[in-house]
Design a protein around this motif. Sequence first.
Motif, PDB file in Angstrom:
ATOM      1  N   PRO A 201      -1.774   3.795  -9.062  1.00 19.64           N
ATOM      2  CA  PRO A 201      -1.194   4.944  -8.358  1.00 19.64           C
ATOM      3  C   PRO A 201      -1.009   4.731  -6.866  1.00 19.64           C
ATOM      4  CG  PRO A 201      -3.463   5.393  -9.005  1.00 19.64           C
ATOM      5  CD  PRO A 201      -3.068   4.129  -9.693  1.00 19.64           C
ATOM      6  N   SER A 202      -1.757   3.807  -6.272  1.00 20.46           N
ATOM      7  CA  SER A 202      -1.697   3.634  -4.823  1.00 20.46           C
ATOM      8  C   SER A 202      -0.982   2.368  -4.388  1.00 20.46           C
ATOM      9  CB  SER A 202      -3.123   3.619  -4.243  1.00 20.46           C
ATOM     10  OG  SER A 202      -3.865   2.545  -4.802  1.00 20.46           O
ATOM     11  N   VAL A 203      -0.229   1.748  -5.304  1.00 22.73           N
ATOM     12  CA  VAL A 203       0.448   0.491  -4.991  1.00 22.73           C
ATOM     13  C   VAL A 203       1.937   0.602  -5.340  1.00 22.73           C
ATOM     14  CG1 VAL A 203       0.536  -1.995  -5.398  1.00 22.73           C
ATOM     15  CG2 VAL A 203      -1.661  -0.800  -5.465  1.00 22.73           C
TER      16      VAL A 203
ATOM     17  N   HIS B 261       0.841  -1.194   0.000  1.00 22.50           N
ATOM     18  CA  HIS B 261       0.000   0.000   0.000  1.00 22.50           C
ATOM     19  C   HIS B 261       0.882   1.253   0.000  1.00 22.50           C
ATOM     20  CE1 HIS B 261      -2.986   2.967   1.177  1.00 22.50           C
ATOM     21  NE2 HIS B 261      -3.954   2.047   1.005  1.00 22.50           N
ATOM     22  N   ALA B 262       0.570   2.196  -0.887  1.00 32.15           N
ATOM     23  CA  ALA B 262       1.394   3.391  -1.021  1.00 32.15           C
ATOM     24  C   ALA B 262       1.293   4.321   0.182  1.00 32.15           C
ATOM     25  CB  ALA B 262       0.998   4.148  -2.286  1.00 32.15           C
ATOM     26  N   GLY B 263       0.198   4.230   0.919  1.00 38.52           N
ATOM     27  CA  GLY B 263       0.016   5.151   2.030  1.00 38.52           C
ATOM     28  C   GLY B 263       0.409   4.604   3.380  1.00 38.52           C
TER      29      GLY B 263
END
Length: 418
Positions: free
Chosen positions: A281-283, A232-234
């Motif tokens: 975009p989020s990985v 997870h990017a966040g």
Amino acid sequence: MTKELTINSERLWNSLQELARIGAYEDRATGLTGVNRQSLTDEDAEGRRLLIDWLRDAGLAVTVDQMGNIFGRREGSEPDLDPVYTGSHIDTVSTAGAFDGCLGVLGALEVVRSLNDRGSTTRRPIVVAAWTEEEGVRFGTDMLGSAVAAGRLSLDYAHALADAAGKTLGDELERTGFKGEHPVLLDPPHAYVECHIEQGPVLLREDTQLGVVTGGQAISWQRITLGGRAAHAGTTPTELRIDAGLAAARIVVKVREMVDSGDYGRLRATVGHIATSPGLPSVVPDRAELTVDLRNPDDGCMVAAERDLAAFLETLPESQPGLAVETRRMARTNQVPFSGEIQNLIATSAEELGYSTSHLMSGAGHDAQEIAAITPTAMIFVRGQYDGVSHNPREYSTPEDCAAGVRVLAATVEKLAS
């Protein structure tokens, strides 16, 4: 004295434009019409059929070998003599113009047509050649058809190469009807001459009409695959990431630093393909794939660049433990010098016809580099416009410059064949 061959420049230009309509597309980036006729696609097959019709209309005996290489033979008065070969390729990259490769094939055809117009027979046979998969963009190895014909690569290796969709070259030869029965290993001809657009800015900037090509530089292609771990990017802390995209970016920067360092002579390096997955975009990317194209006119400097790049790749897991790095060689050729005798013949022919020339090394790879392994070989460069841009719809040479190159090609081939 034999009357000079009269090249029909309008016929040559019309042939170039007619072939360019096969695979034509509207390029959004330039607003121009480009050409996408990659090797052994339906568009390439259509272009091949048109070429064969033209060769036969010119009275040539056409054969197709096991690699799909096309040959049109014009008999000489002494048919047992080794022939003179001339040609290039008609396959393109996906964003091509009308001249790369095609000028060499259709220029060779125009030489034959002009001999027919004059009613002349040369002592040696003349063979027009159109080689398969010169570009290497579909099956991953450039100058493929000529490399197999010259014996550097095996037929089985070439037939097993697959494109991005998993289709093999051998199967695509079958599907398109161009898996010929003629043996692929070429009997060494008397000589080989190739006319080609320069694909660079030298002739234009020097205000020189034609180039006498001294040879080709070393080329190294490899595909690098990086295995990381999706996250997870966040929520994933930076120190816990195994980011394949980051590793790919470091390679891009590294090869440019190698060029800028000056430690490897006149090295040029390009990452022409890069892709990550899952591409969200989020990985954090768990996989990256990129290609590295190295070119160098000095074999020793090329070996040093390859060695140091390989050493750098080995260090990537140090900053990201768990990162997997795999490399696969796609293509590799050494620097190739061309025949001094044929270079002199080209320069003399150009001078006799009133054209200015420069001697220069080719930055691009060409079929002539493969055929040079088995016979004396040289090339003629034709001036390009717009700083010599190529592999782009803006690729352009004027009708006058194309005709100049083919006039010199005709004079050179006729001297070699007579």
